[in-house]
Design a protein around this motif. Structure first.
Motif, PDB file in Angstrom:
ATOM      1  N   ALA A   2       0.823  -1.185   0.000  1.00 51.67           N
ATOM      2  CA  ALA A   2       0.000   0.000   0.000  1.00 51.67           C
ATOM      3  C   ALA A   2       0.861   1.241   0.000  1.00 51.67           C
ATOM      4  CB  ALA A   2      -0.917  -0.010   1.217  1.00 51.67           C
ATOM      5  N   GLY A   3       0.199   2.386  -0.188  1.00 56.51           N
ATOM      6  CA  GLY A   3       0.929   3.642  -0.179  1.00 56.51           C
ATOM      7  C   GLY A   3       1.034   4.208  -1.568  1.00 56.51           C
ATOM      8  N   LYS A   4       1.778   5.293  -1.685  1.00 57.51           N
ATOM      9  CA  LYS A   4       1.911   5.913  -2.995  1.00 57.51           C
ATOM     10  C   LYS A   4       2.701   5.036  -3.939  1.00 57.51           C
ATOM     11  CE  LYS A   4       6.034   8.560  -1.720  1.00 57.51           C
ATOM     12  NZ  LYS A   4       6.618   9.901  -1.568  1.00 57.51           N
ATOM     13  N   LYS A   5       2.408   5.170  -5.220  1.00 59.83           N
ATOM     14  CA  LYS A   5       3.026   4.327  -6.232  1.00 59.83           C
ATOM     15  C   LYS A   5       4.415   4.838  -6.576  1.00 59.83           C
ATOM     16  CE  LYS A   5       2.423   2.635 -10.951  1.00 59.83           C
ATOM     17  NZ  LYS A   5       1.519   2.622 -12.116  1.00 59.83           N
ATOM     18  N   LEU A  29      -1.465  -2.629 -11.110  1.00 57.43           N
ATOM     19  CA  LEU A  29      -2.558  -3.586 -11.229  1.00 57.43           C
ATOM     20  C   LEU A  29      -2.448  -4.464 -12.464  1.00 57.43           C
ATOM     21  CD1 LEU A  29      -5.580  -1.389 -10.087  1.00 57.43           C
ATOM     22  CD2 LEU A  29      -4.311  -3.104  -8.771  1.00 57.43           C
ATOM     23  N   ASP A  30      -1.651  -4.035 -13.453  1.00 56.94           N
ATOM     24  CA  ASP A  30      -1.509  -4.842 -14.661  1.00 56.94           C
ATOM     25  C   ASP A  30      -0.300  -5.773 -14.598  1.00 56.94           C
ATOM     26  OD1 ASP A  30       0.529  -3.007 -14.900  1.00 56.94           O
ATOM     27  OD2 ASP A  30       0.017  -2.360 -16.945  1.00 56.94           O
ATOM     28  N   ASP A  31       0.284  -5.938 -13.406  1.00 57.73           N
ATOM     29  CA  ASP A  31       1.412  -6.860 -13.280  1.00 57.73           C
ATOM     30  C   ASP A  31       0.963  -8.271 -13.637  1.00 57.73           C
ATOM     31  OD1 ASP A  31       4.280  -7.304 -12.013  1.00 57.73           O
ATOM     32  OD2 ASP A  31       2.983  -8.919 -11.285  1.00 57.73           O
ATOM     33  N   GLY A  33       2.223 -11.152 -12.873  1.00 57.02           N
ATOM     34  CA  GLY A  33       2.213 -12.082 -11.754  1.00 57.02           C
ATOM     35  C   GLY A  33       0.909 -12.016 -10.996  1.00 57.02           C
ATOM     36  N   LEU A  34       0.396 -10.802 -10.813  1.00 58.98           N
ATOM     37  CA  LEU A  34      -0.883 -10.614 -10.141  1.00 58.98           C
ATOM     38  C   LEU A  34      -2.040 -11.107 -11.000  1.00 58.98           C
ATOM     39  CD1 LEU A  34      -2.506  -9.351  -7.778  1.00 58.98           C
ATOM     40  CD2 LEU A  34      -2.418  -7.181  -9.026  1.00 58.98           C
ATOM     41  N   ALA A  35      -1.981 -10.825 -12.299  1.00 66.99           N
ATOM     42  CA  ALA A  35      -3.099 -11.155 -13.181  1.00 66.99           C
ATOM     43  C   ALA A  35      -3.140 -12.622 -13.589  1.00 66.99           C
ATOM     44  CB  ALA A  35      -3.041 -10.270 -14.432  1.00 66.99           C
ATOM     45  N   TYR A  36      -1.979 -13.218 -13.853  1.00 68.16           N
ATOM     46  CA  TYR A  36      -1.945 -14.560 -14.449  1.00 68.16           C
ATOM     47  C   TYR A  36      -1.022 -15.542 -13.720  1.00 68.16           C
ATOM     48  CZ  TYR A  36      -3.729 -11.686 -18.284  1.00 68.16           C
ATOM     49  OH  TYR A  36      -4.446 -10.794 -19.027  1.00 68.16           O
ATOM     50  N   ALA A  37      -0.502 -15.161 -12.544  1.00 65.82           N
ATOM     51  CA  ALA A  37       0.501 -15.991 -11.856  1.00 65.82           C
ATOM     52  C   ALA A  37       1.705 -16.236 -12.752  1.00 65.82           C
ATOM     53  CB  ALA A  37      -0.107 -17.313 -11.377  1.00 65.82           C
ATOM     54  N   ASP A  38       2.032 -15.235 -13.568  1.00 67.09           N
ATOM     55  CA  ASP A  38       3.132 -15.333 -14.529  1.00 67.09           C
ATOM     56  C   ASP A  38       4.435 -14.954 -13.839  1.00 67.09           C
ATOM     57  OD1 ASP A  38       4.722 -15.451 -16.753  1.00 67.09           O
ATOM     58  OD2 ASP A  38       3.695 -13.875 -17.871  1.00 67.09           O
ATOM     59  N   GLY A  39       4.948 -15.894 -13.047  1.00 65.71           N
ATOM     60  CA  GLY A  39       6.172 -15.608 -12.316  1.00 65.71           C
ATOM     61  C   GLY A  39       6.562 -16.744 -11.403  1.00 65.71           C
ATOM     62  N   THR A 103       9.905 -12.647  -5.023  1.00 65.05           N
ATOM     63  CA  THR A 103       8.903 -12.899  -6.055  1.00 65.05           C
ATOM     64  C   THR A 103       9.361 -12.245  -7.347  1.00 65.05           C
ATOM     65  OG1 THR A 103       7.131 -12.924  -4.405  1.00 65.05           O
ATOM     66  CG2 THR A 103       6.482 -12.628  -6.712  1.00 65.05           C
ATOM     67  N   LEU A 104       9.445 -13.037  -8.400  1.00 67.39           N
ATOM     68  CA  LEU A 104       9.870 -12.563  -9.719  1.00 67.39           C
ATOM     69  C   LEU A 104       8.696 -12.692 -10.679  1.00 67.39           C
ATOM     70  CD1 LEU A 104      12.009 -11.826 -11.936  1.00 67.39           C
ATOM     71  CD2 LEU A 104      12.506 -14.290 -12.060  1.00 67.39           C
ATOM     72  N   THR A 105       8.247 -11.571 -11.250  1.00 66.12           N
ATOM     73  CA  THR A 105       7.174 -11.622 -12.241  1.00 66.12           C
ATOM     74  C   THR A 105       7.693 -11.129 -13.586  1.00 66.12           C
ATOM     75  OG1 THR A 105       6.190  -9.390 -12.159  1.00 66.12           O
ATOM     76  CG2 THR A 105       5.674 -10.894 -10.338  1.00 66.12           C
ATOM     77  N   ARG A 106       6.913 -11.403 -14.629  1.00 65.26           N
ATOM     78  CA  ARG A 106       7.302 -10.954 -15.967  1.00 65.26           C
ATOM     79  C   ARG A 106       7.071  -9.450 -16.143  1.00 65.26           C
ATOM     80  NH1 ARG A 106       8.094 -14.663 -19.970  1.00 65.26           N
ATOM     81  NH2 ARG A 106       6.705 -16.126 -18.900  1.00 65.26           N
ATOM     82  N   GLY A 107       6.512  -8.795 -15.146  1.00 66.87           N
ATOM     83  CA  GLY A 107       6.240  -7.369 -15.234  1.00 66.87           C
ATOM     84  C   GLY A 107       4.893  -7.107 -15.874  1.00 66.87           C
ATOM     85  N   SER A 108       4.764  -5.979 -16.543  1.00 64.92           N
ATOM     86  CA  SER A 108       3.522  -5.588 -17.203  1.00 64.92           C
ATOM     87  C   SER A 108       3.661  -5.732 -18.713  1.00 64.92           C
ATOM     88  CB  SER A 108       3.169  -4.140 -16.858  1.00 64.92           C
ATOM     89  OG  SER A 108       2.996  -3.969 -15.465  1.00 64.92           O
ATOM     90  N   GLY A 109       2.527  -5.589 -19.400  1.00 62.11           N
ATOM     91  CA  GLY A 109       2.565  -5.594 -20.862  1.00 62.11           C
ATOM     92  C   GLY A 109       1.941  -6.836 -21.463  1.00 62.11           C
ATOM     93  N   GLY A 110       1.846  -6.838 -22.789  1.00 64.50           N
ATOM     94  CA  GLY A 110       1.173  -7.910 -23.498  1.00 64.50           C
ATOM     95  C   GLY A 110      -0.325  -7.687 -23.487  1.00 64.50           C
ATOM     96  N   ARG A 111      -1.003  -8.399 -24.333  1.00 62.48           N
ATOM     97  CA  ARG A 111      -2.465  -8.289 -24.395  1.00 62.48           C
ATOM     98  C   ARG A 111      -3.062  -9.613 -23.976  1.00 62.48           C
ATOM     99  NH1 ARG A 111      -6.266  -4.986 -26.522  1.00 62.48           N
ATOM    100  NH2 ARG A 111      -8.225  -5.937 -27.210  1.00 62.48           N
TER     101      ARG A 111
END
Length: 293
Positions: A2-5, A29-31, A33-39, A103-111
């Motif tokens: 939480a907190g400022k971005k 919010l478009d990470d 890892g959060l959206a697709y467990a991509d990490g 925790t390592l995610t692929r980051g944001s991006g892609g459709r």
């Protein structure tokens, strides 16, 4: 978080975004890892001597990132380790063990499910108080919820752990670990651990790596090091009857070490003293003092 971005703190020459304990930051919010467990993730126990099995965790994270085609290599890990050390995360006071979760995610991006052409990975480091290490044998129960392992992801510690989440909700309050079957009824692993059976004097068995949702760092270390003590370790599918007939059963991971099981669903299991010897020897060898918190 939480907190400022914040944008994450990158290091010179690094393509990663870095997030550290104590920083007021927020994961977009478009990470993926959060959206697709991509990490992926790793969980390290840190004591006054440093991280337990650091080299093994490093190797698994890099292997898993390569398998999932996340651009995170040895140089990136070395940068993480340097920053973690400078921030005082790789050591703690004696008797005040900590857990570092990377925790390592692929980051944001892609459709949608489509991956970004040039991903910028995110690396999130969290610090928690370590759980106590059991000083004796513990209770386990057999979970009804099975673990389902995709062959091409076998052993990888990906963010997708719904099987373990669902199985963990079955555990009673006095149970230390739940053992998970696969669809064929073989006992594969614990919700957070691997299995080690003593079938006869100096002969140990563990489920095959191809059947595992997580190929544990301590499991692999034991397979490599136990033969130096004259012990034979082989991989084999395990049945419930094998566990009940075994001279001893233990659950293992790098957070709590080797923990013998006293009973499974109220049935007393074998209590061969060799498992206690392995527990104590392992704790000494990897710097995991039994009974610490």
């Amino acid at each position: 978080m939480a907190g400022k971005k914040l944008q994450g703190i990158g290091l010179p020459g690094s393509g990663c975004e870095w997030f550290w304990p104590g920083e007021d930051c927020r994961v977009p919010l478009d990470d993926r890892g959060l959206a697709y467990a991509d990490g992926l993730f790793e969980t390290l126990r840190v004591n006054h001597q440093g991280p337990v099995l650091m080299a093994e965790h490093r190797a698994r994270l890099l292997h898993s990132a390569h398998q999932l085609e996340i651009p995170f290599g040895p140089t990136d890990f070395d940068e993480w380790q340097q920053q973690a050390s400078q921030r005082g995360l790789l050591k703690c006071r004696a008797g005040n063990d900590q857990i570092l979760k990377i925790t390592l995610t692929r980051g944001s991006g892609g459709r949608g499910y489509g991956r970004p052409e040039k991903p910028r990975p995110r690396v999130l480091t969290a610090r928690l108080q370590a759980p106590p290490i059991p000083q004796g044998s513990v209770k386990a129960q057999l979970c009804r919820y099975p673990v389902q392992v995709a062959p091409h992801r076998a052993g990888l510690k990906t963010l997708e752990k719904l099987d373990q989440v669902m199985a963990s909700r079955e555990l009673r309050g006095d149970v230390f670990e739940g053992l998970m079957p696969d669809s064929a009824g073989h006992i594969v692993e614990g919700t957070r651990s691997n299995l080690l059976l003593l079938l006869s004097d100096r002969h140990l068995v563990t489920p095959p790596s191809r059947s595992l949702a997580v190929q544990g760092t301590l499991r692999d270390w034991l397979i490599r090091e136990l033969p130096t003590r004259g012990l034979r370790v082989r991989e084999s599918a395990l049945t419930l009857s094998m566990l009940k007939r075994a001279q001893g059963v233990a659950v293992v991971n790098s957070v709590f070490g080797v923990v013998p099981l006293a009973e499974l669903d109220g049935v007393t299991l074998g209590q061969h003293p060799l498992l206690e010897d392995i527990r104590d020897w392992c704790a000494q060898q990897i710097g995991l003092a039994a009974g610490t918190t």
